[in-house]
Design an enzyme around this catalytic site. Structure first.
Site: not given
Ligand SMILES: Cc1cc2nc3c(=O)[nH]c(=O)nc-3n(C[C@H](O)[C@H](O)[C@H](O)COP(=O)(O)OP(=O)(O)OC[C@H]3O[C@@H](n4cnc5c(N)ncnc54)[C@H](O)[C@@H]3O)c2cc1C
Lengths: 384, 323
Positions: A133, A136, A251, A368
């Site tokens: 994947q 990022s 996910e 977060e």
């Protein structure tokens, strides 16, 4: 492909499949014996898992819940949640590669052209291929919409240049689901396109990165003028954000269910092995795994029924990291000598899993970010 | 939830029970729901009855609790009676039967029937004793943290005849059924209390401004309330799931998660309410009081986790909530 896999010989319902699989596992225990313990070094894990996967594929178990045109055996998607649990119940560590498949497989099934999906998915399910994947980048982590890897339309192909980072297990991967920028940077998440890329394409450099576990669990990728055929588009041009969000949802779907089955199996092991485990700690660990199971079961049922999940999977993701860290904190507390001084074997597994659990509140959308989503979109608090 | 009633019936039930509870005013709850056919409902559709009524009790902070009805129905006891629950925060009987003497040590409704059903322990085994609480010393219900709740400590002693005592496997099975039913009902009530705390806090931080922004725009505030909301979600699912499987473990887990939710709500909501939430006038403290009182009834989360932990050790990790 064998004509009539044993998995298909009966009702396609959860209880029936569970029963058949349980029987099959018992009958094949000799053949499966090598899989009662998985190596923890990544090379060993990958080799062992693809053999296990092959066996399960040939018998048809991991084809259940996938459509026939994609190499599956049909039946409701929820059947895909059964295998990990039954493996664990029979004493085999639930393979985490199922998780990876459940993250990327559904996106190809849903967004790729039917031809691409039909050729690619059976190879993923059978364990012939591993996918990674590529989301990022060094400059784009939590703020994924700011990614910069460029894909330029050159007529019959895309030309891709740029960098990816933290790509899990890319060194073992045959393909990559890659997010690229196809519109100006200002378009942010509206200018992203998803591509299905062969990892052996000229121009890709894969550099394994050693994580703090000591294993090369992820990689950095450099793309230098990589040509990607036009038919490798996933979803729409500039529509990659929908694909990315769908993948993040997965996910938290079947993949999360697999993870909770794995956690439950780890906890059972901890209760067994660690005499010094505090009772209240054990109880609380089970409480968290139970809650995760209920969240995850609801998500799985909704997915299987084709319902919209909305932002609910943020609960699953947040609890997944809470539970995983809790279990391994409890393990460290109960078995400090094993974790801190133990040699290879189980001690090393506990140590690795402890360390890897630290990342669970970072990858796939940091804790977060999940809290922001819950606060803003569930509670309706003002946006940032 | 996968109720034994259909969605429309369930909605109507909620509506009319809500009216009954509001109209009943202080003390009138029992009569109001009796007129409504509460006992039949409890017998036929315990899931719908308990989830609806316990939720209303939490929302309205009722002065009477129908927990005893729920617990007795689960044990198949038809007569009305008061139940003497274990002392806080235990989940095993704290009353003792020694020789022919029953030492009652527990928590019960401050007023109600003189007849009482007392789960107790004799030589380490659970027994269920039916007795009379006439003249029993109950601590002054008007004292304490939440006098309006109608619960009091009971400390009394009486001689009992053998025909008042149920023992053996039957007593164990009944006690377990009673405890599970009680934990389940308390879970719904605690969840309703936590939800009220959270709703009040969300409303407050969504309107009050400091530093030129609404409080709810500060991430620290958001995250504190997001955590509360996470535990709400878990507690609600656990309460629903407690109607599946054998209820002993699922009910315990439902109570643990409800306890976690209400405790997190109490701490985090109080904090973001600031000075306003600390006043007598603000409703927060009323929910806090009820939450603090009910959380340890039939086992605090902390105690239940420890009990669950020892069960895991002896019997392994239970298989619950199949796909
Ligand atoms: C083990 C592991 C495996 C991974 N595998 C993959 C993979 O296979 N493919 C892939 O594409 N990526 C992968 N990643 C990357 C992962 O998705 C990112 O690490 C993640 O999105 C966070 O990005 P970042 O690391 O750049 O951290 P940053 O975005 O720089 O954030 C660092 C920290 O800052 C805080 N933070 C960030 N934004 C906010 C905010 N808005 N509000 C409050 N706090 C905030 C959070 O605590 C966060 O953890 C993996 C990461 C790990 C650790």
């Amino acid at each position: 492909m064998s004509a009539a896999p044993v998995a298909a010989a009966g009702e396609p319902t959860v209880p029936a499949v569970r029963e058949r699989l349980g029987r099959w596992l018992a009958e094949h225990s000799a053949e499966l014996a090598p899989f009662t313990e998985l190596p923890t070094d990544v090379d060993g894990v990958f080799a062992s898992l693809s053999r296990l996967q092959r066996l399960l594929y040939e018998a048809g178990w991991i084809r259940l819940g996938w459509p026939a045109e994609l190499g599956g055996l049909g039946g409701p998607m929820i059947l895909r949640g059964v295998v990990s649990e039954e493996l664990a119940a029979a004493g085999y560590p639930p393979p985490f590669s199922f998780g990876t498949q459940e993250v990327l497989g559904p996106a190809i099934a849903r967004f790729a052209s039917p031809e691409l999906a039909a050729s690619a998915l059976p190879r993923l399910l059978s364990g012939d291929e591993t996918w990674c994947q590529g989301f990022s980048e060094p400059g784009a982590g939590s703020d994924l919409g700011s990614l910069r890897m460029r894909a330029v339309d050159e007529g019959d192909h895309w030309r891709v240049d740029g960098e990816k980072i933290w790509t899990s297990w890319a060194q073992y991967s045959d393909r990559c689901v890659l997010l690229t920028r196809t519109a100006p940077q200002e378009a942010a998440h509206r200018g992203i396109t998803a591509l299905f890329v062969d990892m052996d394409s000229p121009g890709i450099t894969v550099s394994p990165l050693v994580t703090m576990t000591g294993e090369a669990d992820f990689c950095s990728l450099f793309f230098d003028g990589v040509r990607v055929p036009k038919d490798r588009l996933i979803g729409k041009v500039d529509g990659g954000w929908a694909v990315a969000m769908f993948i993040l949802g997965c996910e938290r779907g079947v993949a999360a269910w697999q993870r909770q089955a794995w956690m439950r199996w780890r906890l059972a092991g901890l209760v067994n092995e660690a005499d010094a485990l505090d009772g209240a700690r054990a109880g609380e660990a089970f409480e968290l795994v139970h809650a995760l199971r209920l969240l995850s079961r609801r998500t799985l049922r909704s997915l299987s029924d084709g319902e919209d999940l909305g932002v609910r999977p943020s609960f699953d993701k947040l609890l997944m990291s809470t539970a995983e860290k809790y279990i391994f904190d409890a393990a460290l507390e109960a078995m400090p000598e094993t974790l801190l001084f133990g040699g290879p074997g189980p001690a090393r597994d506990w140590r690795n899993d402890y360390l890897y659990s630290r990342a669970s509140s970072i990858y796939g959308g940091a804790a977060e970010i999940q809290r922001n989503i819950i606060a803003e979109r569930v509670l309706g608090l003002p946006r940032e | 939830m996968n109720s034994s009633m259909d969605a429309e019936d369930l909605r109507l039930l909620r509506e009319s029970l809500a009216h009954a509870v509001t109209d009943a005013g202080s003390g009138g709850l029992r009569a109001a729901v009796a007129g409504f056919g509460w006992h039949e409902l409890l017998a036929e559709h315990p899931d719908a009855a308990v989830s609806t009524l316990a939720t209303l009790q939490g929302e309205h902070l009722t002065a009477t609790s129908l927990l005893d009805d729920v617990v007795l129905a689960a044990a198949g006891i038809k007569e009305t009676a008061r139940v003497v629950y274990p002392d806080l925060p235990a989940a095993e009987p704290t009353s003792r039967l020694e020789g022919g003497t029953l030492l009652v040590r527990g928590v019960a409704a401050a007023t109600g029937d003189e007849r009482a059903v007392v789960p107790a322990v004799r030589d380490g085994e659970p027994v269920i004793v039916t007795t009379d609480l006439t003249g029993a010393a109950t601590a002054d219900p008007a004292a304490g943290l939440d006098p309006g709740a109608g619960w009091a400590l009971v400390r009394t002693e009486s001689r009992v005849r053998p025909d008042q005592v149920l023992d053996g496997p039957e007593a164990l099975a009944r006690w377990r059924a009673m405890r599970a039913a009680g934990q389940r009902a308390l879970a719904y009530e605690l969840i309703a209390i936590g939800r009220r705390m959270l709703a009040g806090a969300v409303e407050h931080v969504g309107t009050r401004e400091q530093f030129g922004r609404r409080l709810g725009a500060f991430q620290a505030v958001k995250h504190a309330l997001a955590d509360v909301r996470l535990w709400q979600e878990c507690a609600e699912l656990a309460a629903e799931a407690s109607w599946e499987d054998d209820p002993v473990e699922p009910a315990r887990l439902a109570k643990i998660l409800a306890g976690r939710f209400v405790r997190t709500a109490a701490a985090n909501c109080q904090q973001v309410l600031g000075g306003m939430g600390f006043t007598w006038e603000h409703e927060f403290h009323r929910y806090l009081r009820r939450g603090l009182l009910l959380e340890p009834l039939l086992g605090s989360a902390a105690r239940l986790r420890a009990d669950l932990g020892s069960r895991l050790r002896t019997d392994g990790v239970p298989k619950l909530s199949a796909l």
